[in-house]
Write an enzyme that holds these catalytic residues in place. Structure first.
Site, PDB file in Angstrom:
ATOM      1  N   GLU A 245      51.082  63.855  83.807  1.00 38.65           N
ATOM      2  CA  GLU A 245      49.695  63.647  83.373  1.00 38.65           C
ATOM      3  C   GLU A 245      49.656  62.854  82.063  1.00 38.65           C
ATOM      4  OE1 GLU A 245      46.296  66.152  81.078  1.00 38.65           O
ATOM      5  OE2 GLU A 245      47.845  67.247  82.169  1.00 38.65           O
TER       6      GLU A 245
ATOM      7  N   ASP B  70      47.952  59.049  81.982  1.00 35.99           N
ATOM      8  CA  ASP B  70      46.800  58.735  81.147  1.00 35.99           C
ATOM      9  C   ASP B  70      46.993  57.383  80.461  1.00 35.99           C
ATOM     10  OD1 ASP B  70      44.331  59.382  79.597  1.00 35.99           O
ATOM     11  OD2 ASP B  70      45.729  59.481  77.930  1.00 35.99           O
TER      12      ASP B  70
ATOM     13  N   ASP C  20      43.478  65.996  85.940  1.00 44.48           N
ATOM     14  CA  ASP C  20      44.869  66.007  85.492  1.00 44.48           C
ATOM     15  C   ASP C  20      45.807  65.555  86.607  1.00 44.48           C
ATOM     16  OD1 ASP C  20      43.945  66.959  83.098  1.00 44.48           O
ATOM     17  OD2 ASP C  20      44.608  69.026  83.409  1.00 44.48           O
TER      18      ASP C  20
ATOM     19  N   GLU D 290      45.665  61.733  87.136  1.00 39.86           N
ATOM     20  CA  GLU D 290      46.469  61.014  86.146  1.00 39.86           C
ATOM     21  C   GLU D 290      47.954  61.166  86.447  1.00 39.86           C
ATOM     22  OE1 GLU D 290      43.515  61.246  82.239  1.00 39.86           O
ATOM     23  OE2 GLU D 290      45.126  62.719  82.471  1.00 39.86           O
TER      24      GLU D 290
END
Length: 244
Positions: free
Chosen positions: A63, A67, A136, A139
């Site tokens: 995650e 991002d 989450d 990502e």
């Protein structure tokens, strides 16, 4: 002399690691929607594993990486789409496209929740529909794409999934909270305040009631599935009242 037939050796059963890495129908379907067949399916499986599972590696590190990869790809796309736009207009568009609500919406569109590997507590509380878990995991999947196929693969998937939103992003994408704060600052007022009035509904589908307040006494109320969403709606309602 009678010859006994030579027994055929039975193949060794697959190891637990090999079984875990072997993609099932759900992962294969997700690969189709992502447009990428993973060389290492265990990466995709890890991207879908929530910490509540309590076994092996979860998707937290993926995650974190995803991002950054997502932000890079979206930033490149926005700059390419509008070469003359200043940073002050690009940044709000970027924020709108990578924020939790957008990532969760993309996850729902591709059925990501169906493949989430959750612990019992999250399963019972509707974890497959929770916005934070979906965002989450989305990502983390971007990171898995990046690690498995490099930036070109991750970029192609992101642009396919986020493409319509990138194309329709408004030129001035400042959110309502930012616009209300700027309105207040321009008039020498302190920043708006936001108060939680009520919360109802189950954990997997909460509804928050928020009131936006200015120091001069003007207020507006709104509801949303997250506190942030409700704050934005309240700010938008108050702006509409202030700017008829």
């Amino acid at each position: 002399m009678t010859r006994r037939p030579i027994p055929h050796a039975e193949p060794d059963p697959p190891s637990p690691t090999a079984r875990a890495a072997r993609p099932g129908a759900a992962l294969r379907a997700l690969e189709e929607r992502l447009g990428h067949r993973f060389r290492d399916p265990a990466l995709l499986a890890r991207a879908l594993t929530h910490g509540s599972r309590g076994e092996g590696e979860d998707n937290q590190r993926l995650e974190f990486l995803g991002d950054r990869v997502l932000g890079l790809v979206i930033a490149e796309a926005l700059l390419e789409a509008d070469p003359e736009a200043p940073e002050g207009l690009i940044a709000p568009r970027l924020n709108a496209l990578v924020r939790r609500e957008t990532c969760a919406a993309i996850a729902r569109e591709i059925g990501l929740g169906e493949g989430l590997k959750l612990g019992r507590s999250e399963m019972l509380s509707g974890g497959r529909r929770k916005e934070a878990l979906l965002a989450d995991a989305m990502e983390a999947v971007v990171a898995a794409l990046y690690l498995d196929g490099g930036l070109p693969v991750a970029r192609a998937a992101v642009l396919r999934l986020w493409g319509p939103r990138i194309a329709s992003a408004p030129r001035d994408a400042r959110d309502a909270k930012t616009a209300l704060q700027e309105w207040a600052q321009a008039r020498g007022l302190p920043p708006p305040a936001y108060a939680l009035l009520d919360r109802e509904g189950p954990d997997h589908a909460p509804l928050f009631a928020i009131e936006a307040r200015l120091a001069t006494g003007e207020t507006a109320r709104a509801t949303g599935s997250t506190k942030r969403a409700a704050e934005h709606e309240a700010a938008a309602a108050l702006l509409q009242r202030l700017q008829p």
